[in-house]
Scaffold this active site. Structure first.
Site, short mmCIF file in Angstrom:
data_model
loop_
_atom_site.label_atom_id
_atom_site.label_comp_id
_atom_site.label_asym_id
_atom_site.label_seq_id
_atom_site.Cartn_x
_atom_site.Cartn_y
_atom_site.Cartn_z
N CYS A 1 -7.78 -10.76 -0.08
CA CYS A 1 -7.89 -10.38 1.33
C CYS A 1 -7.98 -11.61 2.24
CB CYS A 1 -9.11 -9.50 1.54
SG CYS A 1 -9.27 -9.03 3.26
N CYS B 1 -16.49 -8.69 4.64
CA CYS B 1 -16.49 -9.08 6.05
C CYS B 1 -16.85 -7.85 6.88
CB CYS B 1 -15.12 -9.66 6.45
SG CYS B 1 -13.91 -8.42 6.95
N LYS C 1 -6.28 6.58 12.20
CA LYS C 1 -6.58 7.19 10.90
C LYS C 1 -7.00 8.64 11.06
CE LYS C 1 -8.00 2.79 8.94
NZ LYS C 1 -9.10 2.01 8.35
N CYS D 1 -15.19 -3.22 -1.17
CA CYS D 1 -13.80 -3.46 -0.74
C CYS D 1 -13.19 -4.52 -1.65
CB CYS D 1 -13.78 -3.91 0.71
SG CYS D 1 -14.38 -5.61 0.90
N ARG E 1 -2.01 6.45 9.69
CA ARG E 1 -1.88 6.00 8.29
C ARG E 1 -2.07 7.15 7.31
NH1 ARG E 1 -4.55 0.09 8.23
NH2 ARG E 1 -3.30 -0.80 9.92
N ARG F 1 0.85 -1.19 0.00
CA ARG F 1 0.00 0.00 0.00
C ARG F 1 0.88 1.24 0.00
NH1 ARG F 1 -4.02 -0.18 4.78
NH2 ARG F 1 -5.10 -1.71 3.50
N CYS G 1 -14.17 -2.02 5.36
CA CYS G 1 -13.19 -1.27 4.56
C CYS G 1 -13.81 -0.34 3.52
CB CYS G 1 -12.21 -2.22 3.91
SG CYS G 1 -11.27 -3.18 5.11
N LYS H 1 -4.23 0.50 14.85
CA LYS H 1 -4.19 1.45 13.73
C LYS H 1 -4.83 2.78 14.10
CE LYS H 1 -6.62 -1.17 10.87
NZ LYS H 1 -7.57 -1.69 9.85
FE1 SRM Z 1 -9.29 -2.17 5.66
C1 SRM Z 1 -7.90 -4.84 7.13
C2 SRM Z 1 -8.33 -3.31 2.67
C3 SRM Z 1 -10.00 0.84 4.36
C4 SRM Z 1 -11.14 -1.41 8.44
N1 SRM Z 1 -8.24 -3.79 5.04
C5 SRM Z 1 -7.72 -4.76 5.82
C6 SRM Z 1 -6.86 -5.73 5.05
C7 SRM Z 1 -5.45 -5.25 5.11
C8 SRM Z 1 -6.99 -7.22 5.43
C9 SRM Z 1 -5.98 -7.78 6.41
O1 SRM Z 1 -5.96 -7.31 7.57
O2 SRM Z 1 -5.27 -8.69 6.04
C10 SRM Z 1 -7.47 -5.52 3.64
C11 SRM Z 1 -6.56 -5.80 2.45
C12 SRM Z 1 -7.36 -6.30 1.28
C13 SRM Z 1 -6.59 -6.43 0.04
O3 SRM Z 1 -6.42 -7.57 -0.44
O4 SRM Z 1 -6.16 -5.43 -0.51
C14 SRM Z 1 -8.03 -4.12 3.78
N2 SRM Z 1 -9.06 -1.37 3.90
C15 SRM Z 1 -8.74 -2.02 2.75
C16 SRM Z 1 -8.92 -1.13 1.54
C17 SRM Z 1 -7.89 -1.40 0.45
C18 SRM Z 1 -10.34 -1.31 1.01
C19 SRM Z 1 -10.63 -0.80 -0.37
O5 SRM Z 1 -11.34 -1.53 -1.04
O6 SRM Z 1 -10.22 0.29 -0.74
C20 SRM Z 1 -8.81 0.25 2.21
C21 SRM Z 1 -7.40 0.73 2.30
C22 SRM Z 1 -7.30 2.01 3.04
C23 SRM Z 1 -5.97 2.70 2.96
O7 SRM Z 1 -5.59 3.09 1.86
O8 SRM Z 1 -5.36 2.89 4.00
C24 SRM Z 1 -9.33 -0.08 3.61
N3 SRM Z 1 -10.31 -0.56 6.35
C25 SRM Z 1 -10.59 0.54 5.59
C26 SRM Z 1 -11.62 1.31 6.22
C27 SRM Z 1 -12.27 2.58 5.67
C28 SRM Z 1 -11.64 3.83 6.18
O9 SRM Z 1 -10.69 3.78 6.97
O10 SRM Z 1 -12.12 4.87 5.79
C29 SRM Z 1 -11.95 0.65 7.39
C30 SRM Z 1 -13.08 1.04 8.38
C31 SRM Z 1 -12.73 2.20 9.24
C32 SRM Z 1 -11.97 1.75 10.46
O11 SRM Z 1 -10.75 1.66 10.41
O12 SRM Z 1 -12.61 1.46 11.47
C33 SRM Z 1 -11.11 -0.52 7.46
N4 SRM Z 1 -9.45 -2.99 7.54
C34 SRM Z 1 -10.30 -2.56 8.52
C35 SRM Z 1 -10.21 -3.47 9.63
C36 SRM Z 1 -11.02 -3.37 10.95
C37 SRM Z 1 -10.39 -2.44 11.92
C38 SRM Z 1 -11.09 -2.42 13.25
O13 SRM Z 1 -10.92 -1.46 13.99
O14 SRM Z 1 -11.78 -3.38 13.58
C39 SRM Z 1 -9.27 -4.46 9.28
C40 SRM Z 1 -8.81 -5.66 10.12
C41 SRM Z 1 -7.87 -5.28 11.21
O15 SRM Z 1 -7.39 -4.16 11.32
O16 SRM Z 1 -7.62 -6.17 12.02
C42 SRM Z 1 -8.82 -4.13 7.95
FE1 SF4 Z 2 -11.02 -7.64 3.46
FE2 SF4 Z 2 -13.04 -7.41 5.11
FE3 SF4 Z 2 -11.64 -5.27 4.44
FE4 SF4 Z 2 -13.19 -6.39 2.67
S1 SF4 Z 2 -13.88 -5.45 4.59
S2 SF4 Z 2 -11.06 -5.76 2.32
S3 SF4 Z 2 -13.06 -8.53 3.18
S4 SF4 Z 2 -10.88 -6.95 5.60
#
Ligand code: SRM
Ligand code: SF4
Length: 568
Positions: free
Chosen positions: A432, A471, A207, A426, A143, A74, A475, A205
């Site tokens: 993922c 899930c 943000k 997402c 981030r 990323r 995201c 994390k």
């Molecule tokens: Fe996310 C984890 C993709 C925005 C909440 N996110 C992941 C992972 C890295 C899976 C992993 O842990 O192995 C995903 C990688 C998928 C892949 O194959 O690329 C992933 N998140 C993404 C992206 C690429 C989604 C997209 O389709 O664009 C976004 C990348 C953001 C960036 O450039 O930094 C992305 N993730 C978000 C958002 C939206 C936001 O921040 O505006 C959220 C919800 C807001 C938040 O943080 O609460 C989000 N991602 C999560 C979480 C749950 C965090 C939590 O507090 O519970 C995880 C899992 C974790 O952290 O354990 C996660």
């Molecule tokens: Fe992966 Fe769940 Fe985030 Fe979708 S919402 S990219 S399935 S961690």
């Protein structure tokens, strides 16, 4: 504080010598395509996730082969701004090291998928030659800092963007590990220090975003820390400060839920750095390091109270926060097509379905953007809705830009519906590790079916914010969608309804674990009711609450209670 043992990631961070761990050794181990276990946690701080091809996982297990490991990188892009030169270099890297696609993320960053371990170091070095980097794109740190993408050109936007840059620079980790491991930098003698994070970084994390009302494209209430620009008499007066937003949750775990940030006060533009530092240090010192599921700032604030947080923050600030000032958001959506900038040049916001930039059977988007960068010296701004603004085109060249886009089938043919233009998914399968259901690969076809339903109810081009994730991590911010679909299992989703289109109200779980047929049947009824009984200009998210289809979710902590009441 809790007398529970610290989570294992705390041990890994402590022993890591500021994020070094045994990453260099792991990279050199040719026996496996994976990193050592502990290093898979540390690599995240460097912007790298270890993944394996989920489509191949079962077959490889059957054949007693190790999973088909590859890595996602990323790239941080503060405020989403990429110059033409950077774009061309980023585009090259997609072919050289990754799966020939670039993925624009919901946080204005760029992701590469499918990089194998032996290419990792060169890929990282190539990314760094673009003057963008991947440090702190993931991990328990601040981030990529987001900033409203529109209107992009005004003097006000420039000031707001500068605030985002300040937060980005101030909260970037100081460790020399990144240079040492990826760029063959010199080893830092003795211990390098992390003046803000300390040796164990944050509990989880973190943000940050900056918004310029009335546009809330950054979804400010979903983030740990936010700055809302307050404009008085046409000048930037300062920023309201928001804290404690976060969306991730776990199905069935009542202790986890999406939560909107609180507006806690106002600061001047000069205070942005100080405020960002100390929101981080309060969370560093008081966040829960025993349970990763309870470690985000939202739970620190939920457990101790907003008043406690403001007091703790003010005690650390050089100047305490002032009372918050009035502001109003109108939309979380993007402004599509052409619009004129203050300097007389033009921007064009291009719809990029789910942020995936590729050449495929339908269009040659990668080629088109490459040519735009090369021929028109066009800069780009990634939007928080996974789209791309082509920035600063000379008015005389607008037709040539459209010709180029149409020539590669990127635009034309009537364009996407308002439903599709306001949708996000997402990544989910196949990369993922957390995915329970499809999202990016499935939403486009589901939208076609919802479009047909909308036509049958004569809802034509009504915009409805629709977001799908594979899930409950959230995201694509599905908990802030008018129609949210959250993956529960293969082919099944929770259906959530009723978020406000300006991002100020969460949605409520309406149905649990349903497949496509039932999703469409439920939406058919609801859209029919909406078509028959909506008020003029009323949005679907507001209608379903007013009409009593779902109760408004005023506070995230009530998520499970309301879900049980509605779903039964
Ligand atoms: Fe996310 C984890 C993709 C925005 C909440 N996110 C992941 C992972 C890295 C899976 C992993 O842990 O192995 C995903 C990688 C998928 C892949 O194959 O690329 C992933 N998140 C993404 C992206 C690429 C989604 C997209 O389709 O664009 C976004 C990348 C953001 C960036 O450039 O930094 C992305 N993730 C978000 C958002 C939206 C936001 O921040 O505006 C959220 C919800 C807001 C938040 O943080 O609460 C989000 N991602 C999560 C979480 C749950 C965090 C939590 O507090 O519970 C995880 C899992 C974790 O952290 O354990 C996660
Ligand atoms: Fe992966 Fe769940 Fe985030 Fe979708 S919402 S990219 S399935 S961690």
């Amino acid at each position: 504080m809790s007398d529970m043992p610290l989570s294992d990631v705390e041990r890994i961070k402590t022993a890591s010598r500021h994020l070094r761990g045994s990453l260099s050794k792991s990279l050199g181990d040719a026996v496996t395509g994976a990193l050592a276990d502990d290093d898979t946690q540390l690599s995240k701080f460097h912007g790298i996730y270890q993944q394996d091809d989920r489509d191949l996982r079962a077959e490889r297990r059957k054949q007693k082969l190790e999973p088909a490991f590859s890595f996602m990188i990323r790239v941080r892009v503060p405020g989403g701004l990429v110059t033409a030169e950077q774009w061309l270099a980023l585009d090259d890297i997609a072919d050289e090291y990754a799966n020939s696609t670039l993925r624009l993320t919901t946080r204005q960053a760029v992701q590469y998928h499918g990089i194998v371990k032996r290419g990792l170091k060169q890929a990282m070095a190539s990314i760094n030659t673009t003057l963008l980097d991947t440090l702190a794109a993931c991990g328990d740190v601040n981030r990529n800092v987001m900033c409203t993408a529109h209107p992009d050109d005004s003097a006000l936007h420039q000031q707001v963007f500068e605030a985002a840059q300040q937060v980005h620079e101030h909260l970037t980790p100081q460790t020399g590990a990144y240079h040492e491991i990826w760029l063959d930098g010199k080893k830092v003698k003795g211990a390098d220090v992390e003046p803000i994070y300390g040796d164990t970084y944050l509990p989880r994390k973190f943000k940050s975003v900056v918004a310029l009302p009335p546009v809330n494209d950054v979804d400010i209430f979903a983030h740990d820390l936010g700055f809302i620009a307050i404009v008085e008499d046409g000048e930037l007066a300062g920023f309201n400060v928001t804290v404690g937003g976060g969306l991730g949750m776990t199905h069935g775990d009542q202790g986890t839920y999406p939560r909107l940030a609180d507006v806690i006060g106002f600061c001047t533009a000069d205070q942005v750095r100080d405020v960002s530092e100390h929101v981080v240090t309060v969370q560093r010192d008081f966040g829960d390091r025993t349970s990763r599921k309870h470690a985000r700032l939202k739970y620190t604030i939920e457990d101790r109270g907003v008043d406690w947080f403001v007091e703790a923050l003010n005690a650390r600030l050089a100047q305490p926060l002032q009372a918050a000032r009035p502001f109003e958001f109108a939309t979380t959506g993007d402004r599509y097509g052409w619009y004129e900038r203050e300097d007389g040049r033009w921007n064009y916001t291009l719809f990029v379905e789910n942020g995936r930039i590729a050449d495929n059977a339908e269009h040659r988007m990668r080629t088109a953007l490459r040519e735009l960068a090369a021929q028109f010296d066009a800069n780009f701004r990634i939007t928080p809705n996974q789209n791309l603004v082509i920035v600063g085109i000379d008015g005389q060249k607008k037709d040539a830009v459209i010709e180029l886009l149409e020539g590669h089938q990127v635009t034309g043919k009537g364009g996407p519906s308002a439903l599709r233009r306001n949708a996000m998914a997402c990544v989910a399968f196949p990369t993922c590790t957390q995915a329970m259901a499809e999202a990016e690969r499935y939403l486009p076809s589901l939208l076609s079916r919802i479009e047909a339903l909308m036509s049958s109810h004569e809802l034509g081009d009504t915009p409805i914010v629709t977001r799908m994730t594979g899930c409950p991590n959230g995201c694509a911010r599905p908990y802030l969608a008018e129609i949210g679909l959250v993956g529960k299992g293969p082919g099944t989703y929770n259906l959530l309804l009723g978020a406000a289109p300006d991002g100020s109200r969460l949605n409520t779980q309406y149905r649990e674990n349903i497949g496509e047929e039932q999703i469409l049947a439920e939406l058919d009824q609801l859209l029919g009711d909406f078509a028959a009984h909506r008020h003029e200009g009323e949005r679907f998210g507001d209608f379903v609450v007013r009409a009593g289809h779902v109760p408004a979710l005023d506070h995230g902590r009530d998520y499970h209670r309301l879900a049980a009441a509605v779903t039964g």
